[in-house]
Motif scaffolding. Structure first.
Motif, PDB file in Angstrom:
ATOM      1  N   ASP A  12       0.830  -1.213   0.000  1.00  0.00           N
ATOM      2  CA  ASP A  12       0.000   0.000   0.000  1.00  0.00           C
ATOM      3  C   ASP A  12       0.856   1.250   0.000  1.00  0.00           C
ATOM      4  O   ASP A  12       0.590   2.201  -0.742  1.00  0.00           O
ATOM      5  N   VAL A  13       1.901   1.253   0.847  1.00  0.00           N
ATOM      6  CA  VAL A  13       2.779   2.421   0.934  1.00  0.00           C
ATOM      7  C   VAL A  13       3.458   2.659  -0.409  1.00  0.00           C
ATOM      8  O   VAL A  13       3.609   3.794  -0.853  1.00  0.00           O
ATOM      9  N   ASN A  14       3.826   1.569  -1.062  1.00  0.00           N
ATOM     10  CA  ASN A  14       4.457   1.675  -2.367  1.00  0.00           C
ATOM     11  C   ASN A  14       3.568   2.404  -3.365  1.00  0.00           C
ATOM     12  O   ASN A  14       4.014   3.313  -4.073  1.00  0.00           O
ATOM     13  N   THR A  57      11.283   1.293   3.909  1.00  0.00           N
ATOM     14  CA  THR A  57      12.510   0.523   4.150  1.00  0.00           C
ATOM     15  C   THR A  57      12.516  -0.080   5.550  1.00  0.00           C
ATOM     16  O   THR A  57      12.964  -1.208   5.742  1.00  0.00           O
ATOM     17  N   GLU A  58      11.979   0.665   6.515  1.00  0.00           N
ATOM     18  CA  GLU A  58      11.911   0.129   7.879  1.00  0.00           C
ATOM     19  C   GLU A  58      11.064  -1.145   7.919  1.00  0.00           C
ATOM     20  O   GLU A  58      11.453  -2.152   8.503  1.00  0.00           O
ATOM     21  N   GLU A  59       9.893  -1.058   7.275  1.00  0.00           N
ATOM     22  CA  GLU A  59       8.991  -2.216   7.289  1.00  0.00           C
ATOM     23  C   GLU A  59       9.616  -3.395   6.548  1.00  0.00           C
ATOM     24  O   GLU A  59       9.437  -4.548   6.930  1.00  0.00           O
ATOM     25  N   GLU A  60      10.361  -3.076   5.492  1.00  0.00           N
ATOM     26  CA  GLU A  60      11.020  -4.162   4.760  1.00  0.00           C
ATOM     27  C   GLU A  60      12.046  -4.866   5.635  1.00  0.00           C
ATOM     28  O   GLU A  60      12.175  -6.086   5.614  1.00  0.00           O
ATOM     29  N   LYS A  61      12.744  -4.072   6.429  1.00  0.00           N
ATOM     30  CA  LYS A  61      13.726  -4.661   7.350  1.00  0.00           C
ATOM     31  C   LYS A  61      13.025  -5.570   8.347  1.00  0.00           C
ATOM     32  O   LYS A  61      13.497  -6.658   8.666  1.00  0.00           O
ATOM     33  N   TYR A  62      11.873  -5.089   8.846  1.00  0.00           N
ATOM     34  CA  TYR A  62      11.119  -5.894   9.814  1.00  0.00           C
ATOM     35  C   TYR A  62      10.680  -7.208   9.196  1.00  0.00           C
ATOM     36  O   TYR A  62      10.817  -8.272   9.808  1.00  0.00           O
ATOM     37  N   VAL A  63      10.148  -7.124   7.967  1.00  0.00           N
ATOM     38  CA  VAL A  63       9.681  -8.343   7.299  1.00  0.00           C
ATOM     39  C   VAL A  63      10.837  -9.319   7.129  1.00  0.00           C
ATOM     40  O   VAL A  63      10.702 -10.521   7.368  1.00  0.00           O
ATOM     41  N   GLU A  64      12.013  -8.772   6.744  1.00  0.00           N
ATOM     42  CA  GLU A  64      13.151  -9.654   6.519  1.00  0.00           C
ATOM     43  C   GLU A  64      13.522 -10.387   7.808  1.00  0.00           C
ATOM     44  O   GLU A  64      13.729 -11.600   7.822  1.00  0.00           O
ATOM     45  N   LYS A  65      13.569  -9.623   8.900  1.00  0.00           N
ATOM     46  CA  LYS A  65      13.941 -10.215  10.178  1.00  0.00           C
ATOM     47  C   LYS A  65      12.920 -11.274  10.619  1.00  0.00           C
ATOM     48  O   LYS A  65      13.273 -12.385  11.019  1.00  0.00           O
ATOM     49  N   ALA A  66      11.647 -10.896  10.505  1.00  0.00           N
ATOM     50  CA  ALA A  66      10.592 -11.808  10.954  1.00  0.00           C
ATOM     51  C   ALA A  66      10.543 -13.054  10.078  1.00  0.00           C
ATOM     52  O   ALA A  66      10.337 -14.164  10.575  1.00  0.00           O
TER      53      ALA A  66
END
Lengths: 303, 226
Positions: free
Chosen positions: A92-94, A176-185
């Motif tokens: 959505d943000v995209n 980018t923050e959310e992408e980092k979170y997704v990667e970690k999770a």
């Protein structure tokens, strides 16, 4: 002595005789000691449930069902659902970033059209514009500041525009923050799927499936077509050509191979991902690396 | 002018050329979805949006009876967020009871909020396909209503009627053709479903209504337990 039955319902435990008359009612534990009873067989439960259809049980049924359901809902919020929310937020943000960036360029082009043309990438454009003045920007791309087509803006007008740029930049950093979170999770919850598909694509597949449990139950043919539902149902209804792949085609490997092999690669990738998803759901050993090497060995033949 | 329809506790009002279905609001002043509230005398009525409710559209499509009346205990499978459940709750009033079951935590959440407002609803998070898992959470029912989008919805319906419906009790069954098979004609699926229902020795089919245009590719069977 005739045989007694025990049946535990939400409104209490019941000891029943052979004709299903209530002998005693109370808590399960205290009753089990007093009576020698066997559990009520399935086919008799339905006869006994009629006895519970009484208005004095209604409020017990309601209150205890509300409590139990609340508890179930509390427990249903697992981390795979958080990943699904995060990845859908990113999508959505995209979309929002693209719409707003286009709007921002329209606005900025009244002020300095040359620079907007020179930098195509939205993120870099917003970054540069908010750092430097118009004169610096123009000299950076080799244009004399006094020859610009841009109009005269007062400080107030520039401020309003830059306020917009600031929020746009924040949106980009949110992404980018959310992408980092997704990667970690994803690495924590689905290490195997992440090893093959990458965190973002893995999360997208997961969000199409709905939850890790549903994802792990999917056959590879379904995973192959996640995101191509429209084309699939068109094929089923009208007999049009079937789709070869869904979102899986966003994988990096597809850029390296000939387009006639897309179907083959999609099939193979989906196969390995479905294995990985099952391992992830049942918390098996890490086999992602092994699967990835298997894919890459086959990949050379598709080039 | 609010008038009683041929069904218990269901009312209607003329609005322009159209008729609007109403039920008496059990919790005056509160809306459940974005329906309108109509005050008349000392009672308050809630509009029943037939475009959102399959039971409502079956009534408008001319079902001769739905077997639902005040004081009934209803087992509602596939309750979703509780749009139709709220009207069923209005109809059975506080002397009746509704067990509202759904499978998805997302929608049962809304159902819990509804149940906290209304004294006659018990929300249940459970799988309608497995009656043994929620048998301890409910009682027998006077009426079973099922509206679930599952491929084997007919068998699930029969199983639940066998378990929980009283003798001579009514059973209402919404069939969504699209979730049985997208590539077949809806009417063929309805006929197939009817055959399965009639061949079972549990139910007799009383009535059959297609719900076009309110609900596309849906139909409702009104059955009675033998």
């Amino acid at each position: 002595m005739s045989k007694n039955f025990v049946f535990t319902s939400m409104v209490g435990s019941f000891i029943l005789d052979e004709k299903l008359n209530i002998v005693s009612k109370g808590q399960e534990k205290s009753l089990a000691g007093k009576h020698d009873a066997v559990p009520l067989p399935k086919e008799k439960i339905k006869d006994f449930l009629g006895m519970l259809k009484r208005s004095d049980y209604f409020s017990d049924f309601r209150n205890r069902n509300i409590d139990l359901t609340k508890d179930q809902i509390r427990k249903s919020a697992t981390q795979d659902l958080l990943i699904v929310q995060a990845i859908e937020t990113i999508d959505d943000v995209n979309v929002t970033i693209n719409t707003l960036s286009k709007r921002f360029r329209e606005w900025f082009e009244l002020y300095c059209p040359e620079f907007s043309r020179a930098v195509q990438d939205h993120a870099r454009f917003v970054e540069l514009v908010s750092q430097k003045s118009r004169n610096d920007l123009l000299s950076d791309i080799g244009i004399r500041p006094d020859l610009t087509m841009g109009g005269q803006f007062g400080q107030e007008d520039i401020d309003a525009m830059m306020q917009f740029a600031k929020h746009l930049k924040e949106l980009q950093s949110l992404k980018t923050e959310e992408e980092k979170y997704v990667e970690k999770a994803m690495k924590k919850i689905c290490p195997n799927v992440t090893a093959i598909a990458g965190s973002l694509l893995g999360a997208k597949l997961l969000s199409h499936a709905g939850s890790l449990e549903k994802f792990s139950e999917m056959p590879s043919s379904t995973i192959q077509l996640l995101g191509a539902e429209k084309a699939l149902f068109r094929h089923r209804k009208t007999g049009a050509r079937p789709p070869k792949h869904g979102v899986i085609v966003q994988h990096n490997y597809f850029t390296k191979i000939k387009s006639k092999n897309y179907g083959k690669l999609a099939r193979m990738l989906a196969d390995k991902i479905s294995i990985a998803a099952k391992v992830d759901f049942f918390k098996g050993e890490f086999i992602g690396e092994k699967l990835r090497i298997q894919i890459e060995n086959r990949l050379e033949g598709y080039g | 002018m609010i008038q009683q329809t041929r069904f218990a506790n269901i009312f209607e009002i003329e609005k322009g050329r159209k008729k609007m279905l109403l039920t008496k609001n059990l919790v005056p002043g509160r809306k459940v979805y974005d329906e309108t509230l109509i005050k008349d005398g000392k009672y308050e009525y809630r509009e029943w949006d037939i475009w959102k409710s399959k039971l409502g559209s079956a009534i408008v499509k001319g079902a001769s009876q739905i077997g639902l009346r005040e004081g009934n205990v209803v087992l509602y499978l596939g309750a979703s967020t509780g749009t139709t459940v709220s009207h069923v709750s209005d109809i059975v009033t506080n002397s009746g009871f509704v067990f509202a079951l759904d499978f998805a935590p997302r929608v049962v959440r809304e159902l819990v909020f509804l149940a906290e407002e209304r004294k006659n609803i018990a929300p249940i998070l459970g799988d309608a396909a497995r009656p043994d898992t929620f048998a301890s959470r409910i009682s027998q029912a006077d009426l079973v209503y099922q509206d679930i989008a599952q491929r084997d919805q007919t068998n699930i319906f029969l199983k639940n009627c066998e378990w929980f419906l009283k003798k001579d009790g009514f059973a209402l069954f919404c069939v969504k053709a699209r979730s049985v098979d997208v590539s077949k004609k809806p009417r063929d699926i309805f006929q197939q479903t009817r055959k399965v229902l009639e061949q079972s020795d549990i139910l007799t089919v009383v009535e059959y209504r297609e719900l076009d245009p309110y609900q596309k590719d849906h139909c409702m069977f009104i059955c009675k337990k033998k």
